[in-house]
Each structure stands twice: as C-alpha cells, then as structure tokens.
Design a protein around this motif. Structure first.
Motif, PDB file in Angstrom:
ATOM      1  N   ALA B  21       0.837  -1.200   0.000  1.00 23.81           N
ATOM      2  CA  ALA B  21       0.000   0.000   0.000  1.00 23.81           C
ATOM      3  C   ALA B  21       0.869   1.245   0.000  1.00 23.81           C
ATOM      4  O   ALA B  21       0.567   2.244  -0.655  1.00 23.81           O
ATOM      5  N   TRP B  22       1.976   1.157   0.726  1.00 22.40           N
ATOM      6  CA  TRP B  22       2.898   2.294   0.817  1.00 22.40           C
ATOM      7  C   TRP B  22       3.536   2.561  -0.541  1.00 22.40           C
ATOM      8  O   TRP B  22       3.604   3.695  -1.001  1.00 22.40           O
ATOM      9  N   LEU B  23       3.986   1.490  -1.201  1.00 22.02           N
ATOM     10  CA  LEU B  23       4.589   1.626  -2.531  1.00 22.02           C
ATOM     11  C   LEU B  23       3.587   2.186  -3.533  1.00 22.02           C
ATOM     12  O   LEU B  23       3.898   3.077  -4.316  1.00 22.02           O
ATOM     13  N   LEU B  24       2.354   1.638  -3.456  1.00 24.78           N
ATOM     14  CA  LEU B  24       1.299   2.094  -4.356  1.00 24.78           C
ATOM     15  C   LEU B  24       1.071   3.581  -4.152  1.00 24.78           C
ATOM     16  O   LEU B  24       0.946   4.360  -5.096  1.00 24.78           O
ATOM     17  N   ASN B  25       1.012   3.973  -2.853  1.00 19.84           N
ATOM     18  CA  ASN B  25       0.737   5.369  -2.524  1.00 19.84           C
ATOM     19  C   ASN B  25       1.795   6.301  -3.074  1.00 19.84           C
ATOM     20  O   ASN B  25       1.480   7.370  -3.589  1.00 19.84           O
ATOM     21  N   ILE B  26       3.077   5.884  -2.980  1.00 18.52           N
ATOM     22  CA  ILE B  26       4.098   6.822  -3.473  1.00 18.52           C
ATOM     23  C   ILE B  26       4.308   6.713  -4.973  1.00 18.52           C
ATOM     24  O   ILE B  26       4.905   7.589  -5.579  1.00 18.52           O
ATOM     25  N   SER B  27       3.808   5.634  -5.593  1.00 15.97           N
ATOM     26  CA  SER B  27       3.991   5.570  -7.049  1.00 15.97           C
ATOM     27  C   SER B  27       2.913   6.322  -7.794  1.00 15.97           C
ATOM     28  O   SER B  27       3.081   6.639  -8.961  1.00 15.97           O
ATOM     29  N   LEU B  28       1.777   6.546  -7.133  1.00 15.80           N
ATOM     30  CA  LEU B  28       0.682   7.205  -7.833  1.00 15.80           C
ATOM     31  C   LEU B  28       0.485   8.617  -7.291  1.00 15.80           C
ATOM     32  O   LEU B  28       0.601   8.853  -6.107  1.00 15.80           O
ATOM     33  N   GLY B  29       0.150   9.524  -8.191  1.00 20.60           N
ATOM     34  CA  GLY B  29      -0.083  10.904  -7.777  1.00 20.60           C
ATOM     35  C   GLY B  29      -0.446  11.720  -8.988  1.00 20.60           C
ATOM     36  O   GLY B  29      -0.645  11.170 -10.075  1.00 20.60           O
ATOM     37  N   SER B  30      -0.538  13.033  -8.769  1.00 18.13           N
ATOM     38  CA  SER B  30      -1.012  13.870  -9.873  1.00 18.13           C
ATOM     39  C   SER B  30      -0.022  13.868 -11.046  1.00 18.13           C
ATOM     40  O   SER B  30      -0.410  13.997 -12.196  1.00 18.13           O
ATOM     41  N   VAL B  31       1.264  13.718 -10.723  1.00 21.88           N
ATOM     42  CA  VAL B  31       2.246  13.600 -11.806  1.00 21.88           C
ATOM     43  C   VAL B  31       2.486  12.112 -12.056  1.00 21.88           C
ATOM     44  O   VAL B  31       2.787  11.364 -11.128  1.00 21.88           O
ATOM     45  N   ALA B  32       2.323  11.676 -13.300  1.00 19.82           N
ATOM     46  CA  ALA B  32       2.511  10.269 -13.600  1.00 19.82           C
ATOM     47  C   ALA B  32       4.001   9.945 -13.638  1.00 19.82           C
ATOM     48  O   ALA B  32       4.740  10.456 -14.472  1.00 19.82           O
ATOM     49  N   TYR B 296      -3.737  -1.815  10.286  1.00 20.25           N
ATOM     50  CA  TYR B 296      -4.879  -1.746   9.371  1.00 20.25           C
ATOM     51  C   TYR B 296      -5.262  -0.300   9.079  1.00 20.25           C
ATOM     52  O   TYR B 296      -5.580   0.055   7.951  1.00 20.25           O
ATOM     53  N   GLY B 297      -5.248   0.522  10.126  1.00 20.98           N
ATOM     54  CA  GLY B 297      -5.572   1.937   9.946  1.00 20.98           C
ATOM     55  C   GLY B 297      -4.614   2.585   8.964  1.00 20.98           C
ATOM     56  O   GLY B 297      -5.022   3.345   8.081  1.00 20.98           O
ATOM     57  N   ALA B 298      -3.326   2.241   9.126  1.00 18.14           N
ATOM     58  CA  ALA B 298      -2.317   2.813   8.241  1.00 18.14           C
ATOM     59  C   ALA B 298      -2.576   2.392   6.794  1.00 18.14           C
ATOM     60  O   ALA B 298      -2.538   3.216   5.872  1.00 18.14           O
ATOM     61  N   ILE B 299      -2.887   1.093   6.601  1.00 19.52           N
ATOM     62  CA  ILE B 299      -3.135   0.592   5.242  1.00 19.52           C
ATOM     63  C   ILE B 299      -4.335   1.310   4.628  1.00 19.52           C
ATOM     64  O   ILE B 299      -4.281   1.817   3.505  1.00 19.52           O
ATOM     65  N   LEU B 300      -5.423   1.366   5.409  1.00 20.31           N
ATOM     66  CA  LEU B 300      -6.648   1.972   4.883  1.00 20.31           C
ATOM     67  C   LEU B 300      -6.426   3.437   4.515  1.00 20.31           C
ATOM     68  O   LEU B 300      -6.899   3.913   3.479  1.00 20.31           O
ATOM     69  N   MET B 301      -5.670   4.132   5.373  1.00 21.06           N
ATOM     70  CA  MET B 301      -5.419   5.551   5.123  1.00 21.06           C
ATOM     71  C   MET B 301      -4.578   5.730   3.864  1.00 21.06           C
ATOM     72  O   MET B 301      -4.826   6.643   3.062  1.00 21.06           O
ATOM     73  N   LEU B 302      -3.583   4.874   3.685  1.00 25.34           N
ATOM     74  CA  LEU B 302      -2.750   4.955   2.477  1.00 25.34           C
ATOM     75  C   LEU B 302      -3.613   4.748   1.235  1.00 25.34           C
ATOM     76  O   LEU B 302      -3.474   5.464   0.246  1.00 25.34           O
ATOM     77  N   LEU B 303      -4.508   3.764   1.293  1.00 25.72           N
ATOM     78  CA  LEU B 303      -5.364   3.488   0.140  1.00 25.72           C
ATOM     79  C   LEU B 303      -6.311   4.658  -0.117  1.00 25.72           C
ATOM     80  O   LEU B 303      -6.480   5.097  -1.259  1.00 25.72           O
ATOM     81  N   ILE B 307      -6.518   7.055  -3.489  1.00 24.56           N
ATOM     82  CA  ILE B 307      -7.721   7.349  -4.275  1.00 24.56           C
ATOM     83  C   ILE B 307      -7.946   8.859  -4.332  1.00 24.56           C
ATOM     84  O   ILE B 307      -8.242   9.420  -5.383  1.00 24.56           O
ATOM     85  N   ALA B 308      -7.779   9.520  -3.182  1.00 27.32           N
ATOM     86  CA  ALA B 308      -8.046  10.959  -3.126  1.00 27.32           C
ATOM     87  C   ALA B 308      -7.134  11.748  -4.054  1.00 27.32           C
ATOM     88  O   ALA B 308      -7.497  12.831  -4.519  1.00 27.32           O
TER      89      ALA B 308
END
Lengths: 259, 343
Positions: B21-32, B296-303, B307-308
């Motif tokens: 989830a952490w990797l996903l979070n830092i790989s995705l963002g407004s800049v591709a 779990y809280g950390a994972i959910l927040m990252l996800l 999305i946000a």
C-alpha cells in the motif's frame, strides 16, 4: 467451629449506604475459612450495598471490616485483588470475549505488566473451566451463552482469581430452579472442597437454608447472623415477611403463601 | 489470555500489505511517474527527470509517512475509546473530539481575526493551529469524561458527542458568516482533511505525538483488557480506575487531538478500523488488537489517500470524502451482518 480456624471476614457495627443516606446499619458477622454464607432480606434492605462495600467497590459509612485480619481500607487495590474476588449483577462490558479469555482475565492480579499467562495461570484457568463444567464451551463467545452458562463463567472467573474470599451478588437471579440449585451446589463444593469463604446475596431463602453454613438476615433492625438451624429456632425467618402474606414453616424450612 | 503464536502469520501478511500500500501510494499521484522510475528513485538510482526525484522524496514519501501515522493513530484512538467507554460506536468523530478540534481551529482561524480586527498571520502559523485544535479536542474529551462518570448510560454519551458536533457546527457557521473569505477558505481546506503539505518539523512533531500515544496505549494493555469486563470488575482485579482512565484519556487525546490538528478532522477511520480488525483477527485481546488496529488503519489511510489523489490528474479530492465513502458503508455492513455491534 474450632477457634484455630481463620476469620476471613469480620464486620463489626458496620453501616453501609451512600453518603449521607444510611441503607443498612448495625451489621455484625464473622466468617471462617470454608464458610458458605447467604445474605438474605427483602428488596431494598441493602444486600447489594453491603456486598459492594465488602468488596471495596464503595466506601463504608462507619464501623469496621476486616479481611484476613487487616482493615479493608488498608489494602492497596492490587493487594485486595488477591484477597477477594467478585461476581456482580452487571454483565461483562464486552460479550465478544470467549469463555476462556474471560476466565483468564481473573489471573490479572498475578500476571506481568502485559498479562502473559504462565503455567500456573493456565493450570488455574483449566481448573476453573473443569470445576464449572465449561470445557465444552471454552471457545464460545459470551453472547452465545445462556444466562445460566454465563453465570457459571463469571463464577469460574472469580475462582481463577484464586482468592480466599469470593463475594457474589445475586448469582441465581434469572435462572430456573435446576440452574439455581446447580449454581448453589457448585458454590458449596467450592467452599467446602477448596476451603474458600463464599458470601452471596440471594432471594432463594429455602435453598440457602438447605445449603449454607451461615446466613445473615438483613431485616433493617438487629440483622441476625448464624447457622440456618439457629436462626430457625430463634424464629427470625417468621419476621422476615408480613405474616398475612407469607408464612414460614419451621419444620420444612420453607415459605408458604398464607391463603 | 491465550497464545500469540497463531497470529504471527497474519502479522507478516499485514506488514506485506502495508508495504504494498505504501509503494502504491508513493507511485501514484497527480504527476505520472512510471513504477520503474519510482523504484529506481527509492533505491538511489538515476532517473531522466530530476523533478521526479524531488516529488518522490520531498512530497510523496513524507505524505505516505503522515498517512501511516494518521491512519494508525486515529484507529488506535478509536479502539481506546471503544474499550474505555464500553461502546462499539465510540470514535474520535462520534464522541465530538474532532468537533472540539474543529472548534479550536475555527476560533483561531476565523475568530481571532474577528476579535483583534486584523488577520494576524504572525501567530497564525501551523503550530498555533495544531495547538488550538489540540486544546479544543482535549477540552471536549474532558467534558465527555466528566459526563461519562455521571451518567452510566453509554447511549447518553453518544448523544452528547453529537450535540457537541452541532454546537461546533453552529459556532463555525456564525464565525464563517463574519469571517473574511481568505480565513474561511483556510478553515474549509483544513476541515477537508489532508495528509500532504506538512513541513518536516510538523511531520516530526506528529511522529512524536503518535509515538507517545502508542507507548501509553501499550503500557495500558493489561488495564484495557480488564476494562472489557466493565469498570467494577476491573477495579476488583486491582486496576486503579482513576489512574488508568487518565492514562488512556491522555493517549486518546494526544492521538485524536494531535492528528486532527495536523491533518484535519478525518471521518470514520477511528470508528471503522477497530471493527474491521476484530472481524479479521477475531479476538478482543489488546496485545493483538493494538498493533493490528494501527497497521490496518495505516493501510486503509494509504489506500484512501491514493484514491483521493486521483492518480494522473491535477485534482485532489478531500480525503474526508473518501474515508466517509469507505467507512460509512463498513459500519452499516457490520450492523446489518452482525445484527448488533459487539466490541
């Protein structure tokens, strides 16, 4: 009773209540090791208040309570948890606990800072499960249990706390006759076989007369205390309820409706 | 309580998911930024575009780290509240803790300029905002605590929390009416919630607050387990009620108050995650629950944050909207499936 036996609880001229309201006064009794004692009396006379006061859950108004030859007030709460355990009328806050988890909580006074159970703790939990016929239920959750089963779990938890004194508030309410007798017989066995001093409040005076070693009658006046047969001889039960409604039969030791 | 070994495998799994989830979070963002480039940046490699390096290290990694602290901390505070108040519906939002923080923030952002007559940006820095929000949440927590001692009915507690929410909303709308557009906007943005845009000092301060909260929770594990029986039973087990309540309340206040102060009022995480965790781990033992709820809280927040960010678009949704969209159905689902919420 021989004089070598230890007084586990000694109450002298005790007054209980909620400041400033006196609920019950002039309470005197003493219990030895292995005594099973019922506290009886009409509704509102202060049975539960007395029990909660003895358990240290609310302060007494005056008089003295000695637990194992020391004043109740002199115990630190962690120390007192090794002297007495309680079974209250309130349900456990979380009914999602399993039977085994709930009983294991009784070991808290003995476990380390994080609550790890050692071999002795596990042995005590197992013994409590066995004594209260809960082995088949040990992985059930409390919300799945019947009233009678839950009551046995709560008493088993108190037993796991392994204290010389166990106090129970109305352990037989909401139960049918069979389960009432079952609970009281288990308590009697615990008192006599394991030499625990057990004190409980109840409305089942007939059963208490048959099973208990001592009875404390809270009548709002002299509060007689003694063995059931002594109390019957002194005609204390006759005065408990208004005679035009309920009569006490001294021969059978039971109450009858006055038709 | 029982053996901890059966949970070892689950914990390894959660850590793996957290990593993903952490990797996903830092790989995705407004800049591709391609995954390959992200990995190469993380492991110290070279990339063609220098700005990617900057975005990852100075924006996305602190943001992901904040998301872990915020999600974990809020969930943990929810768990503490549910156990302490013996109420499955307790959480920082429901009990009005977040409202208290909002009120503090609103009074500072909009009220101060009203009273003094000028927008004094000198003291309107981010630390005073955090302080005001923390004070607000602590005050509400204190009132809830006093009320909880007086009324035994746990339902009353929730209603009081809701009333605090209404009072806050009312005061905020009065303040908003008289406030300047600029200050109002500052408050609105704060109330959307965000885990980005925190300075390094703020992230460090937040980490310290969360660490203290977690430590206080860990030393309370045994007491929290005793509280599962109710306060009278806990007392009969040798638990000092006053002391343990105080420690747990301070931990809750630090976690919920501190996090709300920095990240804004984030809904539903604190309420929903402890329930989700109990579903998965099927235990009430706080030795298991405290770490697993945090993770779990950390994972959910990252996800939710992923999305946000609306990957590859320039827009960012308010994170509060996402957590509510995820959290509220979870609570409804739990109620419907389980008939009643147990804790």
């Amino acid at each position: 009773m021989s004089s070598t036996e230890k007084h586990i609880v000694l109450a002298e001229n005790l007054t209980v209540g909620y400041t400033p309201k006196v609920v019950s006064e002039k309470i005197d009794f003493q219990l030895n090791q292995g005594d099973l004692c019922a506290i009886v009396g009409v509704n509102g006379v202060g049975k539960s208040t007395l029990l909660r006061t003895l358990a240290g859950l609310q302060p007494k108004l005056s008089g003295s309570i000695q637990i194992n030859d020391s004043n109740l007030e002199s115990y630190a709460s962690s120390k007192l948890a090794k002297e007495l355990s309680v079974v209250l009328t309130e349900q456990p806050a979380s009914k999602n606990l399993t039977v085994q988890e709930l009983i294991a909580l009784g070991r808290q006074p003995y476990t380390n800072w994080i609550g790890t159970l050692n071999e002795e703790d596990k042995k005590q939990v197992q013994e409590s499960l066995t004594s209260f016929l809960l082995e088949d239920l040990q992985y059930s959750r409390c919300h799945e249990l019947s009233d009678g089963q839950l009551q046995r779990v709560l008493i088993a938890r108190a037993m796991a706390q392994n204290t010389p004194l166990i106090l129970l508030d109305e352990p037989t309410t909401h139960l049918d006759l069979y389960h009432k007798v079952q609970i009281l017989k288990l308590l009697q066995e615990l008192a006599h076989r394991k030499q625990k001093t057990i004190m409980f409040t109840t409305h089942e005076i007939d059963l208490a007369i048959q099973l208990c070693d001592k009875i404390l009658i809270l009548d709002g006046a002299e509060n007689p205390f003694g063995a059931p047969c002594e109390l019957i001889e002194q005609k204390h039960f006759e005065r408990l309820f208004p005679a035009e409604m309920v009569l006490f039969d001294a021969k059978t030791g039971s109450f009858k409706v006055n038709k | 309580m029982g053996n901890l070994k059966p949970y070892r495998f689950s914990f390894i799994l959660i850590f793996l998911v957290l990593g993903l989830a952490w990797l996903l979070n830092i790989s995705l963002g407004s800049v591709a930024i391609p995954f390959k480039a992200t990995f190469s940046i993380l492991f110290g490699g070279q990339v063609d575009i220098e700005s990617w390096n900057y975005i990852i290290w100075n924006y996305r990694i602190p943001k992901a780290f904040t998301a872990v602290l915020v999600g974990g901390g809020l969930s943990l505070s929810g768990l503490l509240m549910q156990t302490l108040f013996r109420n499955p519906l307790a959480g920082p939002f429901v009990l009005g803790i977040s409202s208290g923080a909002s009120l503090g923030a609103a009074l500072l952002l909009m009220g101060a300029s009203l009273i003094t007559g000028f927008a004094s940006f000198s003291f309107l820095n981010d630390f005073s905002l955090a302080l005001a929000a923390s004070i607000g949440s602590f005050l509400v927590l204190l009132v809830v605590m006093i009320v909880a001692n007086r009324v035994k009915d746990t339902m009353a507690l929730l209603i009081i929390g809701l009333m605090f929410g209404s009072i806050t909303a009312a005061i905020v709308s009065v303040l908003a009416y008289f406030s300047s557009a600029e200050n109002l906007q500052r408050f609105i943005f704060w109330s959307f919630g965000s885990v980005g845009n925190l300075s390094t000092q703020q992230v460090i301060l937040l980490s310290i607050i969360v660490c203290v909260g977690v430590l206080l929770s860990i030393i309370s594990i045994k007491r929290l387990n005793a509280f599962l029986l109710g306060e009278n039973y806990a007392q009969s087990l040798g638990v000092s009620l006053k002391k343990s309540r105080l420690i747990i309340i301070i931990a809750t206040g630090l976690l919920a108050g501190g996090i709300t102060a920095f990240a804004g009022p984030i809904a539903f995480i604190g309420l929903a995650v402890p329930h989700l965790t109990r579903q998965i781990f099927d235990t009430m033992e706080h030795r298991i629950l405290i770490p697993s709820v945090f993770l779990y809280g950390a994972i959910l927040m990252l996800l939710c944050d992923t999305i946000a960010q609306l990957p590859n678009s320039a827009n960012v949704l308010p994170i509060n909207a996402i957590t509510s969209l995820v959290g509220a159905p979870v609570v409804i689902w739990l109620l419907v499936r389980k008939r009643k919420m147990l804790f």
